[in-house]
Design an enzyme around this catalytic site. Structure first.
Site, PDB file in Angstrom:
ATOM      1  N   GLY A   1       0.867  -1.403   0.050  1.00 41.39           N
ATOM      2  CA  GLY A   1       0.009   0.090  -0.022  1.00 41.39           C
ATOM      3  C   GLY A   1       0.576   1.232   0.125  1.00 41.39           C
ATOM      4  O   GLY A   1       0.256   2.295   0.068  1.00 41.39           O
TER       5      GLY A   1
ATOM      6  N   TRP B   1       2.461   2.984  -2.589  1.00 39.65           N
ATOM      7  CA  TRP B   1       2.136   3.736  -3.288  1.00 39.65           C
ATOM      8  C   TRP B   1       0.736   4.261  -3.419  1.00 39.65           C
ATOM      9  O   TRP B   1       0.243   5.543  -3.797  1.00 39.65           O
ATOM     10  CB  TRP B   1       2.193   3.099  -4.885  1.00 39.65           C
ATOM     11  CG  TRP B   1       3.380   2.888  -5.505  1.00 39.65           C
ATOM     12  CD1 TRP B   1       4.492   2.516  -4.738  1.00 39.65           C
ATOM     13  CD2 TRP B   1       3.827   2.803  -6.864  1.00 39.65           C
ATOM     14  NE1 TRP B   1       5.618   2.591  -5.500  1.00 39.65           N
ATOM     15  CE2 TRP B   1       5.278   2.658  -6.869  1.00 39.65           C
ATOM     16  CE3 TRP B   1       3.038   2.786  -7.985  1.00 39.65           C
ATOM     17  CZ2 TRP B   1       6.006   2.656  -8.010  1.00 39.65           C
ATOM     18  CZ3 TRP B   1       3.603   2.735  -9.187  1.00 39.65           C
ATOM     19  CH2 TRP B   1       5.106   2.477  -9.333  1.00 39.65           C
TER      20      TRP B   1
ATOM     21  N   ASP C   1      -5.467  -5.568  -5.587  1.00 39.44           N
ATOM     22  CA  ASP C   1      -4.389  -6.514  -5.376  1.00 39.44           C
ATOM     23  C   ASP C   1      -5.091  -7.953  -5.133  1.00 39.44           C
ATOM     24  O   ASP C   1      -6.044  -8.173  -4.773  1.00 39.44           O
ATOM     25  CB  ASP C   1      -3.605  -6.394  -4.115  1.00 39.44           C
ATOM     26  CG  ASP C   1      -2.144  -6.996  -4.383  1.00 39.44           C
ATOM     27  OD1 ASP C   1      -1.215  -6.401  -4.652  1.00 39.44           O
ATOM     28  OD2 ASP C   1      -2.117  -8.420  -4.304  1.00 39.44           O
TER      29      ASP C   1
ATOM     30  N   ASP D   1      -8.195 -10.088  -9.216  1.00 41.68           N
ATOM     31  CA  ASP D   1      -7.253 -10.054 -10.238  1.00 41.68           C
ATOM     32  C   ASP D   1      -7.630  -9.219 -11.442  1.00 41.68           C
ATOM     33  O   ASP D   1      -8.595  -9.341 -12.131  1.00 41.68           O
ATOM     34  CB  ASP D   1      -7.294 -11.625 -10.691  1.00 41.68           C
ATOM     35  CG  ASP D   1      -6.139 -12.087 -11.997  1.00 41.68           C
ATOM     36  OD1 ASP D   1      -5.603 -11.037 -12.452  1.00 41.68           O
ATOM     37  OD2 ASP D   1      -5.745 -13.039 -12.280  1.00 41.68           O
TER      38      ASP D   1
ATOM     39  N   ASP E   1       3.261  -1.267  -9.546  1.00 40.48           N
ATOM     40  CA  ASP E   1       4.525  -1.836  -9.406  1.00 40.48           C
ATOM     41  C   ASP E   1       4.743  -3.360  -9.218  1.00 40.48           C
ATOM     42  O   ASP E   1       5.469  -3.623  -8.550  1.00 40.48           O
ATOM     43  CB  ASP E   1       4.779  -1.047  -7.801  1.00 40.48           C
ATOM     44  CG  ASP E   1       6.437  -1.100  -7.383  1.00 40.48           C
ATOM     45  OD1 ASP E   1       7.136  -0.932  -8.350  1.00 40.48           O
ATOM     46  OD2 ASP E   1       6.541  -1.010  -6.430  1.00 40.48           O
TER      47      ASP E   1
ATOM     48  N   LYS F   1       6.256  -0.938 -13.693  1.00 39.17           N
ATOM     49  CA  LYS F   1       7.421  -1.406 -13.472  1.00 39.17           C
ATOM     50  C   LYS F   1       8.139  -2.288 -14.725  1.00 39.17           C
ATOM     51  O   LYS F   1       7.265  -3.315 -15.437  1.00 39.17           O
ATOM     52  CB  LYS F   1       7.669  -2.181 -12.131  1.00 39.17           C
ATOM     53  CG  LYS F   1       9.004  -2.656 -11.927  1.00 39.17           C
ATOM     54  CD  LYS F   1       9.013  -3.580 -10.803  1.00 39.17           C
ATOM     55  CE  LYS F   1       8.892  -2.754  -9.524  1.00 39.17           C
ATOM     56  NZ  LYS F   1       9.007  -3.561  -8.203  1.00 39.17           N
TER      57      LYS F   1
END
Length: 232
Positions: free
Chosen positions: A79, A81, A99, A115, A139, A179
């Site tokens: 958490g 970000w 998540d 998902d 991320d 990322k």
């Protein structure tokens, strides 16, 4: 003074008092955590992870956050970000953290478990946002295998899925941050991002460890209206 500048404090190196029962790799990881200024700053500022400083530094460079935005944080746990997004978009903004794993609630954010590759999660995010997103941040990274080529392909697969998700939920002019590993994005993915966004750049924020292969792709100025046309 910005948040990311607060990590520059001088600290004496800390060593573990005992290594009994620990592997060499575990001992090195613990010592690195104890001596990492970003870890120390995150704790001092109540942030859930040192990774929070990565999005802070990316924001300082690319001006990602604005007041009153609708923001989606993919793969948000634990958490860090999300905390930054809530603070920087303000009380009138909306931040949805998604998540696949359970995640503790964060004041000011809507935390969902699911998902993002499933349509039900996409619909849940849009309902929570009550409209299209202005910014999608990710991320997410797979567990590394130590085999560079394999790790590169695995994270690219995740980025492709995240980019597809962003394309479905972003409003025109929106932005996408994800990322990747050094080497950047593959030609096909990069071509798709350049088609969908006015600007696509790569960056390695200072908070990324020097020995890490991670980088971030920052795509801004979503063109919108690029969804597949239905035959008529």
């Amino acid at each position: 003074m910005t948040e990311s500048r607060k990590t520059g404090q001088r600290n004496l190196s800390t060593r573990l008092r005992t290594a009994k029962g620990r592997s060499t790799a575990s001992q090195k990881w613990l010592e690195r955590q104890l001596n990492d200024p970003y870890v120390q700053a995150a704790r001092a500022q109540g942030l859930r992870s040192r990774a929070a400083f990565k999005i802070i530094e990316l924001d300082e460079r690319f001006k990602l956050f604005r007041p009153n935005q609708r923001i989606v944080d993919l793969g948000a746990a634990p958490g860090g970000w999300t905390q930054v997004a809530v603070k920087r978009t303000g009380e009138k903004g909306k931040v949805v953290a998604l998540d696949i794993l359970p995640m503790d609630l964060i004041p000011g954010a809507i935390v969902l478990q699911g998902d993002f590759n499933e349509e039900s999660a996409e619909q849940a995010v849009l309902e929570a946002l009550d409209g299209p997103a202005d910014l999608v941040i990710s991320d997410i990274a797979p567990n590394t295998t130590g085999h560079n080529a394999t790790d590169h392909l695995r994270i690219l697969a995740l980025v492709e899925l995240a980019a597809d998700f962003a394309r479905k939920v972003l409003s025109p002019g929106g932005a996408f941050v994800a990322k990747v590993f050094q080497g950047g994005t593959e030609r096909e993915l990069l071509a798709g991002l350049k088609r969908d966004y006015a600007s696509v750049r790569h960056a390695k924020p200072p908070a990324s460890r020097k020995d890490s292969a991670e980088m971030y792709v920052v795509a801004q100025g979503f063109r919108g209206g690029q969804k597949d046309e239905q035959p008529g």
